[in-house]
Scaffold this motif. Structure first.
Motif, PDB file in Angstrom:
ATOM      1  N   MET A  74       0.785  -1.199   0.000  1.00 16.79           N
ATOM      2  CA  MET A  74      -0.021   0.036  -0.009  1.00 16.79           C
ATOM      3  C   MET A  74       0.877   1.070   0.155  1.00 16.79           C
ATOM      4  SD  MET A  74      -3.155  -1.222   2.434  1.00 16.79           S
ATOM      5  CE  MET A  74      -2.300  -1.886   3.837  1.00 16.79           C
ATOM      6  N   ALA A  75       1.930   1.191   0.601  1.00 17.15           N
ATOM      7  CA  ALA A  75       2.941   2.364   0.741  1.00 17.15           C
ATOM      8  C   ALA A  75       3.535   2.804  -0.580  1.00 17.15           C
ATOM      9  CB  ALA A  75       4.076   2.305   1.665  1.00 17.15           C
ATOM     10  N   ARG A  76       3.732   1.663  -1.490  1.00 13.93           N
ATOM     11  CA  ARG A  76       4.258   2.074  -2.860  1.00 13.93           C
ATOM     12  C   ARG A  76       3.218   2.098  -4.069  1.00 13.93           C
ATOM     13  NH1 ARG A  76       9.423  -1.475  -3.329  1.00 13.93           N
ATOM     14  NH2 ARG A  76       9.701  -0.381  -5.257  1.00 13.93           N
ATOM     15  N   ASN A  77       1.959   1.309  -3.515  1.00 16.16           N
ATOM     16  CA  ASN A  77       0.870   1.285  -4.480  1.00 16.16           C
ATOM     17  C   ASN A  77       1.250   0.358  -5.559  1.00 16.16           C
ATOM     18  OD1 ASN A  77      -1.911   2.006  -5.359  1.00 16.16           O
ATOM     19  ND2 ASN A  77      -0.997   3.768  -6.597  1.00 16.16           N
ATOM     20  N   GLU A  78       1.715  -0.733  -5.208  1.00 16.60           N
ATOM     21  CA  GLU A  78       2.191  -1.674  -6.187  1.00 16.60           C
ATOM     22  C   GLU A  78       1.931  -3.036  -5.895  1.00 16.60           C
ATOM     23  OE1 GLU A  78       6.029  -1.007  -7.447  1.00 16.60           O
ATOM     24  OE2 GLU A  78       6.893  -1.469  -5.425  1.00 16.60           O
ATOM     25  N   TRP A  79       1.762  -3.809  -6.675  1.00 16.98           N
ATOM     26  CA  TRP A  79       1.911  -5.275  -6.189  1.00 16.98           C
ATOM     27  C   TRP A  79       3.267  -5.808  -6.430  1.00 16.98           C
ATOM     28  CZ3 TRP A  79      -2.391  -7.937  -4.745  1.00 16.98           C
ATOM     29  CH2 TRP A  79      -3.757  -7.230  -5.154  1.00 16.98           C
ATOM     30  N   LEU A  80       3.707  -6.675  -5.435  1.00 19.21           N
ATOM     31  CA  LEU A  80       4.913  -7.201  -5.453  1.00 19.21           C
ATOM     32  C   LEU A  80       4.727  -8.888  -5.537  1.00 19.21           C
ATOM     33  CD1 LEU A  80       6.200  -5.361  -2.341  1.00 19.21           C
ATOM     34  CD2 LEU A  80       6.681  -4.763  -4.866  1.00 19.21           C
TER      35      LEU A  80
END
Length: 145
Positions: free
Chosen positions: A90-96
């Motif tokens: 959520m902090a980087r607004n991306e899927w990992l």
């Protein structure tokens, strides 16, 4: 299979030093519930980590500088081999992509052997594109494990 087991002298024999340390925590004369499953092959587990360590050493200083540790290298190779789950940051607004656990209780022997083969293929691709070793030499190294 779940069993009730009585802890007494000579019973519940541990396989390895770590297991012995855990068993020593059990009080004599007590009854314990155990979930019995067929253990994954420990020798094959060691072979897997030897594969990772051989690759780590063959790939050399640039790889060491980039990944910092052989453990981060291992996790990256596992992701490249398809052994991951997707989570959202959520902090980087991306899927990992995060490597799944390879703990003994998290995968079967068959799954682990499949992972070994897929990781070996990824490692071979890395070694081959850097022209560090021939496939025959690579397989001979692995044969000695």
């Amino acid at each position: 299979m779940k069993l009730l087991l009585y802890n007494d002298y000579g019973y519940l024999k541990p396989m390895y030093d770590d297991d012995f340390d855990e068993k020593r925590k059990l009080k004599l004369g007590e009854v314990y519930r155990a979930n019995i499953t067929l253990a994954r092959n420990y020798e094959f587990h060691k072979k897997y980590f030897k594969l990772i360590n051989v690759a780590w050493e063959l790939l050399g200083e640039k790889t060491h500088d980039f990944f910092k540790t052989s453990d981060s290298f291992r996790k990256t190779v596992e992701i490249s081999a398809g052994w991951y789950e997707v989570i959202y940051n959520m902090a980087r607004n991306e899927w990992l992509q995060v490597p799944k656990s390879i703990a003994f209780d998290k995968m079967s022997q068959d799954e682990f052997e499949e992972l070994y083969e897929r990781v070996k293929d990824v490692i071979w691709m890395l070694l081959d594109e850097r022209d560090l070793i021939t496939i025959d030499n690579f397989n001979n190294i692995l044969k000695d494990f």
